[in-house]
Design an enzyme around this catalytic site. Structure first.
Site, PDB file in Angstrom:
ATOM      1  N   CYS A 124     -55.873 -16.087 -47.701  1.00  0.00           N
ATOM      2  CA  CYS A 124     -56.448 -14.927 -47.209  1.00  0.00           C
ATOM      3  C   CYS A 124     -56.741 -13.645 -48.104  1.00  0.00           C
ATOM      4  O   CYS A 124     -57.564 -12.710 -47.951  1.00  0.00           O
ATOM      5  CB  CYS A 124     -55.577 -14.207 -46.108  1.00  0.00           C
ATOM      6  SG  CYS A 124     -55.097 -15.421 -44.597  1.00  0.00           S
ATOM      7  N   HIS A 177     -56.874  -6.653 -44.819  1.00  0.00           N
ATOM      8  CA  HIS A 177     -57.066  -7.955 -44.205  1.00  0.00           C
ATOM      9  C   HIS A 177     -56.669  -7.960 -42.734  1.00  0.00           C
ATOM     10  O   HIS A 177     -55.763  -7.295 -42.448  1.00  0.00           O
ATOM     11  CB  HIS A 177     -56.106  -9.110 -44.893  1.00  0.00           C
ATOM     12  CG  HIS A 177     -55.947 -10.355 -44.445  1.00  0.00           C
ATOM     13  ND1 HIS A 177     -57.053 -10.868 -44.134  1.00  0.00           N
ATOM     14  CD2 HIS A 177     -54.950 -11.138 -44.020  1.00  0.00           C
ATOM     15  CE1 HIS A 177     -56.576 -12.144 -43.421  1.00  0.00           C
ATOM     16  NE2 HIS A 177     -55.362 -12.280 -43.439  1.00  0.00           N
ATOM     17  N   ASN A 217     -58.305 -13.537 -37.603  1.00  0.00           N
ATOM     18  CA  ASN A 217     -58.050 -13.770 -38.856  1.00  0.00           C
ATOM     19  C   ASN A 217     -58.789 -14.559 -39.357  1.00  0.00           C
ATOM     20  O   ASN A 217     -58.656 -15.772 -38.991  1.00  0.00           O
ATOM     21  CB  ASN A 217     -56.444 -13.923 -39.003  1.00  0.00           C
ATOM     22  CG  ASN A 217     -56.068 -14.072 -40.478  1.00  0.00           C
ATOM     23  OD1 ASN A 217     -56.813 -14.350 -41.493  1.00  0.00           O
ATOM     24  ND2 ASN A 217     -54.851 -14.252 -40.651  1.00  0.00           N
TER      25      ASN A 217
HETATM   26  C1  LIG Z   1     -47.335 -14.940 -35.046  1.00  0.00           C
HETATM   27  C2  LIG Z   1     -46.850 -13.522 -34.524  1.00  0.00           C
HETATM   28  C3  LIG Z   1     -47.943 -13.170 -33.770  1.00  0.00           C
HETATM   29  C4  LIG Z   1     -45.821 -14.006 -33.544  1.00  0.00           C
HETATM   30  O1  LIG Z   1     -45.099 -12.945 -33.116  1.00  0.00           O
HETATM   31  P1  LIG Z   1     -43.294 -12.472 -33.171  1.00  0.00           P
HETATM   32  O2  LIG Z   1     -43.331 -11.216 -32.487  1.00  0.00           O
HETATM   33  O3  LIG Z   1     -42.876 -12.559 -34.464  1.00  0.00           O
HETATM   34  O4  LIG Z   1     -43.010 -13.551 -32.154  1.00  0.00           O
HETATM   35  P2  LIG Z   1     -41.988 -14.731 -32.511  1.00  0.00           P
HETATM   36  O5  LIG Z   1     -42.665 -15.803 -33.289  1.00  0.00           O
HETATM   37  O6  LIG Z   1     -40.625 -14.159 -32.931  1.00  0.00           O
HETATM   38  O7  LIG Z   1     -41.823 -15.372 -31.124  1.00  0.00           O
HETATM   39  C5  LIG Z   1     -41.357 -14.713 -29.806  1.00  0.00           C
HETATM   40  C6  LIG Z   1     -41.180 -15.549 -28.692  1.00  0.00           C
HETATM   41  O8  LIG Z   1     -42.827 -15.710 -28.214  1.00  0.00           O
HETATM   42  C7  LIG Z   1     -43.022 -16.961 -28.047  1.00  0.00           C
HETATM   43  N1  LIG Z   1     -44.481 -17.277 -28.451  1.00  0.00           N
HETATM   44  C8  LIG Z   1     -45.046 -17.542 -29.792  1.00  0.00           C
HETATM   45  N2  LIG Z   1     -46.478 -17.706 -29.621  1.00  0.00           N
HETATM   46  C9  LIG Z   1     -46.645 -17.280 -28.409  1.00  0.00           C
HETATM   47  C10 LIG Z   1     -47.861 -17.235 -27.561  1.00  0.00           C
HETATM   48  N3  LIG Z   1     -49.020 -17.346 -28.328  1.00  0.00           N
HETATM   49  N4  LIG Z   1     -47.950 -16.933 -26.265  1.00  0.00           N
HETATM   50  C11 LIG Z   1     -46.692 -16.604 -25.710  1.00  0.00           C
HETATM   51  N5  LIG Z   1     -45.443 -16.763 -26.388  1.00  0.00           N
HETATM   52  C12 LIG Z   1     -45.413 -17.113 -27.683  1.00  0.00           C
HETATM   53  C13 LIG Z   1     -42.212 -17.852 -29.215  1.00  0.00           C
HETATM   54  O9  LIG Z   1     -42.070 -19.158 -28.760  1.00  0.00           O
HETATM   55  C14 LIG Z   1     -40.917 -16.913 -29.070  1.00  0.00           C
HETATM   56  O10 LIG Z   1     -40.199 -17.437 -27.672  1.00  0.00           O
HETATM   57  P3  LIG Z   1     -38.548 -17.446 -27.661  1.00  0.00           P
HETATM   58  O11 LIG Z   1     -38.315 -16.162 -27.798  1.00  0.00           O
HETATM   59  O12 LIG Z   1     -38.564 -18.144 -26.437  1.00  0.00           O
HETATM   60  O13 LIG Z   1     -38.258 -18.563 -28.733  1.00  0.00           O
HETATM   61  C15 LIG Z   1     -46.319 -12.739 -35.688  1.00  0.00           C
HETATM   62  O14 LIG Z   1     -45.080 -13.245 -36.179  1.00  0.00           O
HETATM   63  C16 LIG Z   1     -47.100 -12.697 -36.974  1.00  0.00           C
HETATM   64  O15 LIG Z   1     -48.166 -11.993 -36.447  1.00  0.00           O
HETATM   65  N6  LIG Z   1     -46.699 -12.743 -37.997  1.00  0.00           N
HETATM   66  C17 LIG Z   1     -47.714 -12.576 -39.076  1.00  0.00           C
HETATM   67  C18 LIG Z   1     -48.770 -13.869 -39.001  1.00  0.00           C
HETATM   68  C19 LIG Z   1     -49.752 -13.661 -39.852  1.00  0.00           C
HETATM   69  O16 LIG Z   1     -50.538 -12.732 -39.952  1.00  0.00           O
HETATM   70  N7  LIG Z   1     -50.175 -14.504 -40.535  1.00  0.00           N
HETATM   71  C20 LIG Z   1     -51.366 -14.993 -41.286  1.00  0.00           C
HETATM   72  C21 LIG Z   1     -51.106 -14.211 -42.791  1.00  0.00           C
HETATM   73  S1  LIG Z   1     -52.496 -14.234 -43.621  1.00  0.00           S
END
Ligand SMILES: CC(C)(COP(=O)(O)OP(=O)(O)OC[C@H]1O[C@@H](n2cnc3c(N)ncnc32)[C@H](O)[C@@H]1OP(=O)(O)O)[C@@H](O)C(=O)NCCC(=O)NCCS
Length: 324
Positions: free
Chosen positions: A112, A251, A281
């Site tokens: 990215c 980004h 993204n």
């Molecule tokens: C991916 C992201 C949105 C997840 O959000 P989060 O608040 O960290 O959520 P978590 O991964 O801790 O998951 C929380 C819960 O939601 C659930 N969950 C994950 N994706 C889900 C979805 N699409 N819909 C519903 N529930 C979801 C998980 O299973 C978890 O459930 P649990 O508590 O029962 O285990 C976040 O971590 C993020 O944006 N990270 C950066 C990613 C990024 O930018 N990547 C590219 C970089 S270039």
């Protein structure tokens, strides 16, 4: 050393809109969860166009706006992690498409952060006098490597690309400074495997993970830290401070990451250009698409000081300071 400026921008997104509602038919998720955790409402997904086709459309817009012909371009760099082929590179395909017979063309991959790295490489080669007019592109077809059964990643990504024409310049305007750094130790937090090593002489095959796999929380931590530090670093040893910056084009990974960075830097959120709501993204495509959209919306004016800032797989991060 020659000064280098961005002469024009262009972007292209596939027309096929996929909403959060559409994704909720594929995996257990819902619009509220996705909007609350990411700010994304829809993204564009290719119905067959590959990265070179997306890159080509973005490039042609940038060339038209710059009134520059393909034959005048002497350097083409494409940042992508989803090329059409191992070879020829996307850049070489673009060279053929636009008739840039006099160009050196190659791809780079910094996930990215790719567009920021490509700008830095292009600008450096131009600054020492090797090239005069460059086409720098960031383009992706991430839908090829998204695991459409993984709800924690398939909600985030989209396809698309953006391009800019760079030109050496006598004035003081243009790219003022750039910064980049990588952290390979954290590479495992965001991976997408290429092909396996497979030949008749192998006794035990090791299969790579073919699709994007991510530790979302770890990437989130890296993203927030690196975004603020990259913005601070690119201002070091320049005559500018954060107060001089009119617009930050980050980004477009997650609204919460941008909000966190704005708070850390003590800046109002409206100092950041945000279009992730309906683009998602698009990895290396993200920053040039946002730059193009900000330009088209009239948010970029001559003389403005702008910072482009990115982070991503590798892990990598970086920033570009521009006087428009
Ligand atoms: C991916 C992201 C949105 C997840 O959000 P989060 O608040 O960290 O959520 P978590 O991964 O801790 O998951 C929380 C819960 O939601 C659930 N969950 C994950 N994706 C889900 C979805 N699409 N819909 C519903 N529930 C979801 C998980 O299973 C978890 O459930 P649990 O508590 O029962 O285990 C976040 O971590 C993020 O944006 N990270 C950066 C990613 C990024 O930018 N990547 C590219 C970089 S270039």
């Amino acid at each position: 050393m020659n000064a280098v400026k961005i002469k024009s921008v262009g972007a292209y997104l596939p027309s096929n809109i996929i909403t959060n509602e559409d994704i909720s038919k594929l995996v257990e998720t819902n619009n509220e969860w996705i909007v609350e955790r990411t700010g994304i409402k829809s993204r564009r997904i290719s119905k067959g166009e590959d990265t070179s086709s997306i890159a080509n459309k973005a490039a042609k817009i940038a060339l038209d706006r710059a009134k520059v012909k393909g034959e005048d371009i002497d350097l083409i760099i494409v940042a992508t992690l989803t090329p059409d082929n191992f070879t020829p590179s996307v850049a070489c395909i673009i060279q053929k498409e636009i008739g840039a017979e006099n160009a050196t063309a190659f791809d780079i991959n910094a996930a990215c952060t790719g567009f920021i790295y490509a700008l830095e490489v292009g600008r450096s080669l131009m600054a020492v006098g090797r090239y005069k007019k460059a086409l720098i592109i960031g383009a992706e077809t991430l839908s090829k490597i998204v695991d459409w059964s993984d709800r924690s990643t398939c909600i985030l990504f989209g396809d698309g690309g953006g391009a800019c024409v760079l030109e050496t310049s006598d004035s003081k305007e243009g790219i003022i400074n750039s910064y980049s750094i990588s952290d390979g130790k954290k590479g495992e937090t965001l991976i997408a495997g290429a092909v396996d090593v497979n030949n008749p002489f192998i006794e035990e095959k090791v299969e790579k993970h073919k699709y994007i796999k991510m530790n979302g929380r770890e990437v989130f931590k890296f993203a927030t830290k690196s975004m603020t530090s990259s913005i601070e670093k690119v201002l070091e040893n320049t005559e500018y401070t954060l107060n001089d910056i009119d617009l930050i084009i980050p980004h477009q990974a997650n609204l919460r990451i941008i909000e966190y960075a704005a708070k850390k830097l003590n800046l109002p959120l409206d100092r950041f250009y945000i279009n992730l709501e309906d683009v998602g993204n698009t990895s290396a495509g993200s920053i040039p698409i946002a730059l193009n959209n900000a330009f088209e919306e009239g948010k970029i004016k001559k003389g403005m000081k702008i910072i482009l800032v990115g982070f991503g797989g590798g892990l990598t991060c970086g920033s570009t300071l521009i006087k428009w």
